[in-house]
Design a protein around this motif. Structure first.
Motif, PDB file in Angstrom:
ATOM      1  N   GLU A  54       0.840  -1.183   0.000  1.00 41.51           N
ATOM      2  CA  GLU A  54       0.000   0.000   0.000  1.00 41.51           C
ATOM      3  C   GLU A  54       0.879   1.239   0.000  1.00 41.51           C
ATOM      4  N   LEU A  55       0.343   2.338  -0.490  1.00 39.16           N
ATOM      5  CA  LEU A  55       1.040   3.612  -0.458  1.00 39.16           C
ATOM      6  C   LEU A  55       0.028   4.744  -0.558  1.00 39.16           C
ATOM      7  N   GLU A  56       0.528   5.962  -0.366  1.00 39.73           N
ATOM      8  CA  GLU A  56      -0.336   7.133  -0.369  1.00 39.73           C
ATOM      9  C   GLU A  56       0.365   8.249  -1.132  1.00 39.73           C
ATOM     10  N   GLY A  57      -0.436   9.082  -1.837  1.00 42.11           N
ATOM     11  CA  GLY A  57       0.183  10.174  -2.572  1.00 42.11           C
ATOM     12  C   GLY A  57      -0.842  11.121  -3.156  1.00 42.11           C
ATOM     13  N   ASN A  58      -0.391  11.972  -4.036  1.00 44.58           N
ATOM     14  CA  ASN A  58      -1.224  12.989  -4.670  1.00 44.58           C
ATOM     15  C   ASN A  58      -2.099  12.354  -5.752  1.00 44.58           C
ATOM     16  N   PRO A  59      -3.420  12.588  -5.715  1.00 42.17           N
ATOM     17  CA  PRO A  59      -4.295  12.022  -6.749  1.00 42.17           C
ATOM     18  C   PRO A  59      -3.873  12.405  -8.167  1.00 42.17           C
ATOM     19  N   ALA A  60      -3.238  13.559  -8.321  1.00 40.82           N
ATOM     20  CA  ALA A  60      -2.791  13.986  -9.653  1.00 40.82           C
ATOM     21  C   ALA A  60      -1.721  13.053 -10.207  1.00 40.82           C
ATOM     22  N   ASP A  61      -1.058  12.315  -9.323  1.00 42.19           N
ATOM     23  CA  ASP A  61       0.000  11.382  -9.733  1.00 42.19           C
ATOM     24  C   ASP A  61      -0.512   9.948  -9.749  1.00 42.19           C
ATOM     25  N   CYS A  62      -1.800   9.776 -10.036  1.00 44.66           N
ATOM     26  CA  CYS A  62      -2.452   8.475  -9.845  1.00 44.66           C
ATOM     27  C   CYS A  62      -1.749   7.337 -10.594  1.00 44.66           C
ATOM     28  N   GLU A  63      -1.425   7.517 -11.848  1.00 44.82           N
ATOM     29  CA  GLU A  63      -0.816   6.424 -12.600  1.00 44.82           C
ATOM     30  C   GLU A  63       0.607   6.141 -12.124  1.00 44.82           C
ATOM     31  N   THR A  64       1.336   7.181 -11.757  1.00 42.75           N
ATOM     32  CA  THR A  64       2.682   6.994 -11.206  1.00 42.75           C
ATOM     33  C   THR A  64       2.609   6.209  -9.891  1.00 42.75           C
ATOM     34  N   LEU A  65       1.598   6.515  -9.063  1.00 41.52           N
ATOM     35  CA  LEU A  65       1.417   5.781  -7.808  1.00 41.52           C
ATOM     36  C   LEU A  65       1.118   4.310  -8.096  1.00 41.52           C
ATOM     37  N   GLY A  66       0.304   4.067  -9.112  1.00 44.32           N
ATOM     38  CA  GLY A  66      -0.001   2.690  -9.472  1.00 44.32           C
ATOM     39  C   GLY A  66       1.237   1.921  -9.887  1.00 44.32           C
ATOM     40  N   LEU A  67       2.095   2.553 -10.669  1.00 40.17           N
ATOM     41  CA  LEU A  67       3.336   1.904 -11.091  1.00 40.17           C
ATOM     42  C   LEU A  67       4.255   1.655  -9.899  1.00 40.17           C
ATOM     43  N   ALA A  68       4.283   2.601  -8.955  1.00 43.03           N
ATOM     44  CA  ALA A  68       5.123   2.442  -7.764  1.00 43.03           C
ATOM     45  C   ALA A  68       4.633   1.276  -6.908  1.00 43.03           C
ATOM     46  N   LEU A  69       3.313   1.150  -6.784  1.00 40.65           N
ATOM     47  CA  LEU A  69       2.777   0.037  -5.998  1.00 40.65           C
ATOM     48  C   LEU A  69       3.091  -1.291  -6.672  1.00 40.65           C
ATOM     49  N   ALA A  70       2.967  -1.335  -7.987  1.00 39.95           N
ATOM     50  CA  ALA A  70       3.290  -2.565  -8.715  1.00 39.95           C
ATOM     51  C   ALA A  70       4.753  -2.936  -8.512  1.00 39.95           C
ATOM     52  N   ALA A  71       5.638  -1.946  -8.515  1.00 41.21           N
ATOM     53  CA  ALA A  71       7.065  -2.210  -8.289  1.00 41.21           C
ATOM     54  C   ALA A  71       7.301  -2.755  -6.886  1.00 41.21           C
ATOM     55  N   ASP A  72       6.569  -2.213  -5.913  1.00 40.67           N
ATOM     56  CA  ASP A  72       6.677  -2.694  -4.527  1.00 40.67           C
ATOM     57  C   ASP A  72       6.241  -4.152  -4.444  1.00 40.67           C
TER      58      ASP A  72
END
Length: 315
Positions: free
Chosen positions: A283-301
């Motif tokens: 799980e992670l948390e971040g800025n909604p404007a960075d939604c796809e970047t957050l998704g990629l970061a979670l997948a990497a985790d």
């Protein structure tokens, strides 16, 4: 482009391609009503179609080509000019759209959780050992196996009414369905309990409606803009980025679920073996404007925690 800009031309006619299941027709009618309210005088028509996903009911979806089977015929209607838009449950939309298509609109989400449905039992915890639970997804199946190993989890296909009929005929002790579909069809009374996301993390896009059109149809995208919900869109795009990065499909037990909390996007995901014997979560948390970047970061985790090994075993 806003509805008040000088370049904007209101539509005179919009044709919606839709599957002909009762739920799909409800979704299309819902969008039709919203468009008619936005553009008085516009003729909004439905083009009902039967997809391969609706026709193949004797095999698990994961074995016959995945959820893309529910959209190919609708996309053909867009390409051929027989329809302007197609309305989909976002969880049925392939994670990688073909190049000619776009998803300019994701409307406000209904409850995204899974629902426990049973004529005899009030919850999963009440089911006796060996009880037969039907589900259409490996995502649900893997989580059930992990948390309730004493249950017999089996495949369940067909549209919503067919699944409920099979339950009522006694083929299953309980079934797991998306709560959103039941509520949209006025069947909320069939829900004995909604499964917390900690028990059954939803599928990417569950509970949200997406509207697809040709990427070249900027006019259509402008017509649809008022129907887009920014928070839902950010959450669903984050979820889809997780699934896309991990080659998510019906063959992979994978969940991804995002919520907006205090202005932040909170994203959770998991990958599992179908039998639930191994699950990795992140799980992670971040800025909604960075939604796809957050998704990629979670997948990497998830990959760092061992998702790669799980995907290799499934593949």
């Amino acid at each position: 482009m806003s509805a008040t800009s000088a370049e904007f031309t209101p539509p005179e006619r919009i044709v919606i391609a839709t599957r002909e299941s009762r739920l799909a027709l409800w979704q299309a009618e819902h969008v039709k009503a919203r468009l008619e309210a936005l553009y008085p005088g516009c003729r909004v028509e439905l083009l009902g179609m039967t997809t391969r996903g609706d026709q193949i009911l004797d095999r698990p979806l994961a074995k016959v080509g995945g959820k893309g089977l529910f959209v190919k015929e609708l996309e053909a209607a867009l390409l051929e000019g027989r329809a302007d838009i197609a309305v989909h449950s976002m969880k049925d939309v392939p994670m990688q759209l073909a190049e000619p298509f776009a998803l300019p609109c994701i409307s406000e989400r209904e409850v995204p959780l899974d629902a426990f449905v049973s004529p005899r039992y009030a919850s999963l915890d009440e089911l006796p050992p060996g009880a037969v639970v039907g589900t259409s997804s490996l995502r649900r199946e893997s989580q059930l196996h992990a948390m309730y190993p004493m249950l017999a989890v089996t495949s369940l296909r067909g549209n919503l009414d067919t699944r409920l009929r099979k339950l009522d005929e006694g083929q299953y002790d309980a079934i797991i369905l998306a709560a959103a579909g039941l509520k949209r069809l006025g069947l909320a009374d069939r829900i004995r309990s909604e499964l917390p996301s900690e028990v059954s993390l939803p599928a990417a896009g569950q509970g949200a409606l997406g509207i697809e059109c040709l990427a070249s149809r900027k006019d259509v995208a402008a017509w649809l803009a008022p129907l887009n919900d920014a928070d839902t869109s950010a959450c669903v795009r984050a979820e889809r980025a997780v699934s896309r990065a991990l080659a998510g499909s019906c063959e992979v037990p994978l969940g991804a679920y995002a919520e907006i909390r205090a202005g932040k996007l909170w994203l959770r995901g998991f990958v599992a073996l179908p039998d639930g014997s191994r699950i990795v979560r992140a799980e992670l948390e971040g800025n909604p404007a960075d939604c796809e970047t957050l998704g990629l970061a979670l997948a990497a985790d998830l990959r760092e925690q061992g998702a790669e090994d799980i995907l290799a075993q499934i593949g």
